[in-house]
Write an enzyme that holds these catalytic residues in place. Structure first.
Site, mmCIF file in Angstrom:
data_model
loop_
_atom_site.group_PDB
_atom_site.id
_atom_site.type_symbol
_atom_site.label_atom_id
_atom_site.label_comp_id
_atom_site.label_asym_id
_atom_site.label_seq_id
_atom_site.Cartn_x
_atom_site.Cartn_y
_atom_site.Cartn_z
ATOM 1 N N ASP A 281 0.872 -1.178 0.000
ATOM 2 C CA ASP A 281 0.000 0.000 0.000
ATOM 3 C C ASP A 281 0.915 1.236 0.000
ATOM 4 O O ASP A 281 2.131 1.156 0.156
ATOM 5 C CB ASP A 281 -0.976 -0.016 1.185
ATOM 6 C CG ASP A 281 -2.200 0.853 0.902
ATOM 7 O OD1 ASP A 281 -2.147 1.717 0.002
ATOM 8 O OD2 ASP A 281 -3.238 0.677 1.589
HETATM 9 C C1 NOJ Z 1 -4.193 3.832 0.023
HETATM 10 C C2 NOJ Z 1 -5.347 2.891 0.241
HETATM 11 O O1 NOJ Z 1 -5.204 2.235 1.487
HETATM 12 C C3 NOJ Z 1 -5.497 1.842 -0.849
HETATM 13 O O2 NOJ Z 1 -6.699 1.164 -0.661
HETATM 14 C C4 NOJ Z 1 -5.437 2.479 -2.202
HETATM 15 O O3 NOJ Z 1 -5.581 1.497 -3.197
HETATM 16 C C5 NOJ Z 1 -4.124 3.215 -2.365
HETATM 17 N N1 NOJ Z 1 -4.018 4.258 -1.349
HETATM 18 C C6 NOJ Z 1 -3.958 3.829 -3.751
HETATM 19 O O4 NOJ Z 1 -4.858 4.853 -3.943
#
Ligand code: NOJ
Length: 762
Positions: A281
């Site tokens: 993430d």
């Molecule tokens: C953070 C989020 O936790 C995740 O779900 C998301 O896909 C990413 N950012 C990218 O936007």
């Protein structure tokens, strides 16, 4: 994952793959990737592991230079062909011409926004959900996207967690079926197809179980609970062919997922046989330092790659630290190659080696207006949205409304285009949203009478307002009406007095059910409750239309309202869909995919809890049973609950046998009848209880469901087939077993009100 059919690939191979003469044929994935890997230098390999965010961090020019130098493997957050083409051109200028991929969070629609995931789950309609995935893929791929960070299949049993809105609720079985449905729909016939996108199942794992519902918090969980309740939805998505997995931000029993070798290697790759790409993430590798498991960036990068994290999202550390770690031998060549192989494998699956421009297309075909109305799929959005609405109350048939009525539509969410879209609304535009006010206006089409008043702000708390506006995005998230609350309420009361019925659209703004928006209370904000109180005092029939991204504790509101319709955040066509239900053009059919507690103090409250020694028996309060003494026990609305304008009855539950032999099946039959005066759909739900096991087992677990349409007066007999696999669970030794003994089959139209029959497994 199945290999895509790559047919006439040869002509294009030379373009993407390599100066080398002996490049193997593109159909042979393994040989092709091995050969390519053999051509790559270390810097190019590390570059492939870097996933870069399109945003203020790096200018477009720098990004293109980095790509051309082979230092970026993919990007996310750009979303048009015109934006992505120059980046792919840059990749084609790089030494080995390895194509880029372009990713985005296409979660519940790309341009046409469908209901939030919790709303989709409320439909219990897998065909409708498949349509959401397919339409999203068509729209996203038309905008040159190759990959989506979805579906999000984290089980959520603590609605304080703001990301409850992004998932499919509390239930393992329902979420698992939706997980595989979404993956198949996103990826279509093959993720290599022009109109398919690669699905990245997230957030692996257990993100929905963060302690206290506080976002990014730790997760501490027993292994049987993990295996039985929380892991199956990820597994279902993977077994359906998901090309990738995004790694959760939380730790699991003390070890952050991003550094968790057991999770990423032993479980995911070895036990489950996962073959796709793993993606951290946003910034999660860096966060290993703050988790307190890495001293510095170097150690963080080392832990992550050794744990099996192939790509680093919003990377700096893989780029900065891997060269040194390889030099010192702390990270081996084989570990690096393995990660690169998975990234190349994902690009292969997306069809990018065959044609790097498969989704970008030719410049002359670029759409002149990205946000053109003609690019939307409004009919599909309206159809799915109406199926996602859940009728919670309807006293004395307050609903459906007459189209000749005088209606006062009030509330801070009655005319709130941004909020209709919910969180993670991809590239949806508020100007495309049909609000509730607009939906009612269109449905009336000059008949009846419609008066509008805002009545209250979403919140009267300045600090909360500032927080919600800080979260945004493109425009002020919440438009605050500066007039004093009493003036706003007065205006709404006057509107109500002129009307036959009041429709109050209340609840949460979308930012209240969002990433990093955890709550300590599940109540509708005080400003709106004051409005409801004043509306009630007018004596007019009061319909509450709720917008929210989590269960709310609405015990008090239930006493005030004559009817309540739960609409979640219903998307671009939400207002039309809500009008369809309010006027009875569509008979509501949604069922709750998550329990509504009476108060925040009951959390966690979910229907499939384990049996305990001193259960509370409804109607028999007493000491020394498991209960809260200040308020009634049990949920306000149970899992699986939802009303219709018709009524349905179940009868004659029977089993084909009282005994199940291993390897054989038995049938549970039940008759469902539409006992009302309107045609309508309902959801027949089958639960199983393993009465006595080697461990305490859930009081019931959903194992089958069927949504069906019945004409007024019609009845149908449904047959559900059950076998040994349906009885299996992970025991204390984590063996997947069906233990001999008695099983109760419970069938109902919600999880609470059920009929029961029993059989034995021998
Ligand atoms: C953070 C989020 O936790 C995740 O779900 C998301 O896909 C990413 N950012 C990218 O936007």
């Amino acid at each position: 994952m199945k290999l895509p059919l790559l047919g006439l690939a040869f002509a294009l191979v030379s373009q993407a793959a390599l100066a080398a003469d002996a490049a193997p044929a593109l159909q042979d994935k393994q040989a092709f990737i091995d050969h390519l890997l053999g051509q790559m230098n270390q810097a190019e390999k590390i570059g492939q592991l870097r996933l870069i965010s399109i945003g203020p961090e790096m200018t477009a020019q720098t990004i293109r230079e980095e790509i051309a130098a082979g230092r970026i493997g993919g990007t996310f957050n750009s979303r048009t062909a015109a934006e992505n083409r120059p980046m792919q051109d840059a990749a084609m200028r790089s030494r080995l011409k390895i194509p880029m991929f372009f990713a985005y969070d296409t979660v519940h629609g790309e341009r046409t926004i469908f209901p939030i995931s919790l709303g989709l789950a409320s439909s219990w309609d897998l065909a409708a959900i498949a349509q959401v995935g397919r339409t999203s893929a068509i729209e996203a791929s038309a905008d040159a996207l190759d990959m989506t960070f979805a579906p999000m299949v984290d089980i959520a049993r603590d609605p304080r967690w703001g990301r409850t809105s992004e998932g499919f609720g509390e239930d393992t079985y329902l979420t698992s079926r939706i997980s595989e449905t979404m993956v198949r729909a996103f990826q279509g016939k093959s993720p290599a197809e022009r109109d398919s996108i690669l699905a990245i199942v997230k957030h692996f794992a257990l993100y929905g179980a963060v302690e206290g519902g506080r976002d990014y918090n730790t997760v501490d969980m027993s292994l049987p609970k993990m295996y039985n309740d929380y892991l199956p939805p990820y597994r279902a998505g993977i077994d359906a062919g998901a090309g990738g997995v995004m790694v959760a931000l939380n730790s699991i029993n003390g070890v952050p997922a991003t550094a968790n070798t057991w999770l990423m290697n032993d479980l995911l790759r070895k036990d489950w046989g996962f073959k796709g790409v793993t993606i951290s993430d946003h910034g999660a590798i860096q966060e290993l330092i703050r988790h307190g498991v890495a001293r510095d960036g170097r150690e963080a990068a080392k832990l992550a790659i050794k744990a099996g994290i192939d790509m680093s999202m919003n990377d700096s550390l893989y780029g900065e630290e891997l060269p040194g770690l390889l030099k010192s031998g702390e990270v081996s060549q084989a570990e690096l190659d393995q990660a690169v192989r998975e990234v190349l494998g994902a690009k292969y699956e997306m069809g990018l080696f065959k044609d790097p421009y498969v989704r970008i297309g030719k410049p002359e075909d670029d759409v002149p207006d990205t946000y053109a109305e003609s690019r939307l799929h409004r009919d599909a959005a309206r159809d799915v949205a109406k199926r996602s609405l859940v009728l919670l109350e309807n006293r004395e048939q307050t609903l459906p409304l007459s189209k000749s009525a005088a209606i006062a539509v009030v509330g801070p969410l009655a005319d709130a285009p941004i909020d209709m879209m919910g969180s993670w609304a991809a590239d949806g535009r508020p100007q495309h949203s049909v609000t509730v006010r607009e939906g009612l206006r269109r449905a009336l089409d000059g008949r009846g009478k419609l008066v509008y008043a805002k009545g209250a702000n979403v919140t009267g708390d300045k600090a909360i307002l500032d927080y919600l506006n800080f979260l945004n995005f493109d425009a002020p998230e919440i438009v605050d009406d500066p007039r004093p609350p009493a003036v706003l309420i007065d205006e709404a009361v006057k509107a109500a007095q002129q009307a036959d019925v009041v429709v109050a659209v209340v609840g949460e703004s979308r930012g209240m059910s969002h990433e990093s928006s955890s709550r300590t209370t599940l109540e509708i904000p005080a400003s709106q409750r004051e409005l409801i109180k004043a509306l009630k005092a007018t004596g007019k029939p009061l319909v509450l239309v709720l917008m929210n991204g989590r269960p709310l504790s609405i015990g008090w509101e239930r006493e005030q309202a004559d009817a309540i319709l739960e609409t979640w955040f219903s998307g671009t066509e939400g207002g039309n869909a809500i009008a369809d239900v309010l006027f009875g053009d569509y008979n509501p059919s949604g069922k709750l995919p998550i329990t509504f507690p009476r108060s925040v103090g009951q959390i966690p409250l979910y229907y499939n809890h384990l049996s305990i020694g001193r259960p509370f028996t409804p109607g028999q309060p007493g000491n020394y049973t498991s209960q809260y003494f200040e308020e009634p026990n049990g949920p306000l609305y149970p899992f699986g609950y939802g009303l219709s304008y018709s009524s349905f009855a179940l009868s004659d539950l029977s089993l084909s046998s009282k005994h199940l032999q291993r390897g054989e099946t038995l049938q549970a039959k039940v008759t469902v009848r539409n006992t009302g005066k309107r045609d309508g759909e309902t959801v027949v739900q089958l639960y199983l209880q393993d009465v006595t096991g080697s461990m305490s087992r859930p009081v019931k677990e959903l194992k089958r469901f069927e949504k069906l349409m019945l004409k007024a007066g019609e009845s149908r007999t449904l047959a559900f087939e059950l076998g040994e696999d349906d009885l299996k669970f992970y025991n204390a030794q984590l063996q997947h077993v069906a233990e001999a003994g008695t099983f109760n089959v419970q069938v109902g139209l919600d999880s609470q009100d059920v009929q029961q029959q029993s059989f034995d497994l021998r």
